[in-house]
Design a protein around this motif. Structure first.
Motif, PDB file in Angstrom:
ATOM      1  N   GLN A  89      31.763  41.743  41.946  1.00 42.51           N
ATOM      2  CA  GLN A  89      32.740  42.831  42.054  1.00 42.51           C
ATOM      3  C   GLN A  89      33.828  42.484  43.066  1.00 42.51           C
ATOM      4  O   GLN A  89      35.016  42.765  42.847  1.00 42.51           O
ATOM      5  N   ILE A  90      33.431  41.864  44.164  1.00 46.12           N
ATOM      6  CA  ILE A  90      34.402  41.447  45.173  1.00 46.12           C
ATOM      7  C   ILE A  90      35.370  40.432  44.578  1.00 46.12           C
ATOM      8  O   ILE A  90      36.588  40.518  44.777  1.00 46.12           O
ATOM      9  N   ALA A  91      34.839  39.482  43.831  1.00 46.36           N
ATOM     10  CA  ALA A  91      35.693  38.473  43.200  1.00 46.36           C
ATOM     11  C   ALA A  91      36.692  39.121  42.246  1.00 46.36           C
ATOM     12  O   ALA A  91      37.873  38.738  42.195  1.00 46.36           O
ATOM     13  N   THR A  92      36.253  40.120  41.487  1.00 46.69           N
ATOM     14  CA  THR A  92      37.138  40.835  40.576  1.00 46.69           C
ATOM     15  C   THR A  92      38.254  41.538  41.334  1.00 46.69           C
ATOM     16  O   THR A  92      39.408  41.578  40.885  1.00 46.69           O
ATOM     17  N   ALA A  93      37.925  42.077  42.509  1.00 46.77           N
ATOM     18  CA  ALA A  93      38.926  42.770  43.315  1.00 46.77           C
ATOM     19  C   ALA A  93      39.933  41.819  43.940  1.00 46.77           C
ATOM     20  O   ALA A  93      41.097  42.178  44.155  1.00 46.77           O
ATOM     21  N   VAL A  94      39.507  40.606  44.236  1.00 48.18           N
ATOM     22  CA  VAL A  94      40.397  39.611  44.848  1.00 48.18           C
ATOM     23  C   VAL A  94      41.404  39.075  43.846  1.00 48.18           C
ATOM     24  O   VAL A  94      42.565  38.814  44.176  1.00 48.18           O
ATOM     25  N   LEU A  95      40.982  38.910  42.607  1.00 44.04           N
ATOM     26  CA  LEU A  95      41.792  38.206  41.611  1.00 44.04           C
ATOM     27  C   LEU A  95      43.233  38.703  41.498  1.00 44.04           C
ATOM     28  O   LEU A  95      44.157  37.883  41.439  1.00 44.04           O
ATOM     29  N   PRO A  96      43.514  40.016  41.456  1.00 41.98           N
ATOM     30  CA  PRO A  96      44.906  40.462  41.321  1.00 41.98           C
ATOM     31  C   PRO A  96      45.815  40.044  42.479  1.00 41.98           C
ATOM     32  O   PRO A  96      47.039  40.030  42.331  1.00 41.98           O
ATOM     33  N   ARG A  97      45.232  39.693  43.612  1.00 43.50           N
ATOM     34  CA  ARG A  97      46.028  39.298  44.781  1.00 43.50           C
ATOM     35  C   ARG A  97      46.405  37.818  44.766  1.00 43.50           C
ATOM     36  O   ARG A  97      47.185  37.378  45.609  1.00 43.50           O
ATOM     37  N   ILE A  98      45.847  37.074  43.830  1.00 46.25           N
ATOM     38  CA  ILE A  98      46.136  35.636  43.732  1.00 46.25           C
ATOM     39  C   ILE A  98      46.936  35.400  42.458  1.00 46.25           C
ATOM     40  O   ILE A  98      46.458  35.690  41.360  1.00 46.25           O
TER      41      ILE A  98
END
Length: 268
Positions: A89-98
């Protein structure tokens, strides 16, 4: 009395690959190294686990016995098996910022490895890392340029540390540095069990425009002896639960933006 079945050619190949990786590997990187599908890797791991040659964890496996992870404490892949849903879930949340084309640093943390898998959706990244696993996942993929830092190899973390790694990291200009930690203190910020890991974060944060910390809520109540960068240098924290009042106040004072990973995951 029947003799035990000899391992298949595929099983032998996978065991040798795990040894080359230091005793553990994720299914995605094993599939790339063996030029087979992840489903084939998962079936092979299942057979080897039944034979007692490997231990299965979420997303991969590690060798059992003296050539495996040893008994010095939780290995990288034991940590990978802890809270896998929250880390995804954390990885999914990070993705839009990269975004495509960014220059990104990723450390050796288990949560960071989940982020690396998510970043396979991005293109033309310049990725700098001290993690073997991250390098295997992102090198030669979607036009990425991958730089694996030199230095002394630490088998338990499957990564490189020391003055060479610090010197090389300092020569980059990162759009985003994605860091994990062994603990997150409301007084000191990021804390680490490994002094060399703490030192490397100092070099990385000095070269980064944004510093994003990715960690599960379990680290909010942990402690560790070595301090990382000045917490006011941090820009984002992504976690699966809201921090407690004391840590939340510190994050506000430091100017750190908090993102709740589960909320984004549920809305997607």
């Amino acid at each position: 009395m029947s003799r035990p079945t000899a391992p298949s050619h595929r099983e032998v190949e996978l065991l040798e690959t795990l040894r080359r990786l230091g005793g553990s590997g994720r299914s995605a990187e094993l599939a790339m190294m063996l030029h087979v599908s992840e489903e084939t890797v998962r079936r092979t791991i299942k057979a080897l686990a039944k034979a007692g040659s490997v231990e299965r964890v979420h997303g991969g496996a590690y060798l059992v016995g003296p050539r495996g992870t040893g008994e010095a404490g939780p290995s990288f892949f034991r940590r990978m098996g802890e809270n896998p849903t929250e880390k995804a879930q954390i990885a999914t949340a990070v993705l839009p910022r990269i975004t495509d084309g960014m220059t990104v640093f990723l450390d050796v943390g288990s949560t960071t490895s989940f982020v690396a898998e998510a970043l396979r959706q991005r293109r033309n990244l310049t990725v700098v890392t001290n993690s073997i696993g991250v390098a295997q996942l992102l090198a030669n993929h979607n036009g990425n340029r991958l730089h694996l830092l030199g230095g002394e190899m630490c088998r338990d973390d499957r990564g490189t540390f020391g003055p060479v790694a610090e010197m090389q990291a300092a020569r980059f200009a990162f759009d985003v540095a994605i860091l994990s930690a062994d603990a997150l203190s409301p007084k000191y910020g990021l804390l680490f069990h490994n002094a060399a890991e703490a030192e490397l974060t100092l070099a990385v944060t000095a070269a980064a425009e944004q510093i994003m910390v990715v960690t599960t809520h379990a680290k909010f109540s942990e402690g560790a002896p070595h301090r990382g960068p000045d917490p006011q240098q941090l820009t984002h924290l992504v976690s699966d639960r809201e921090p407690g009042k004391k840590l939340a106040r510190s994050l506000l004072d430091w100017g750190v933006e908090f993102t709740l990973a589960t909320a984004i995951s549920e809305e997607a």
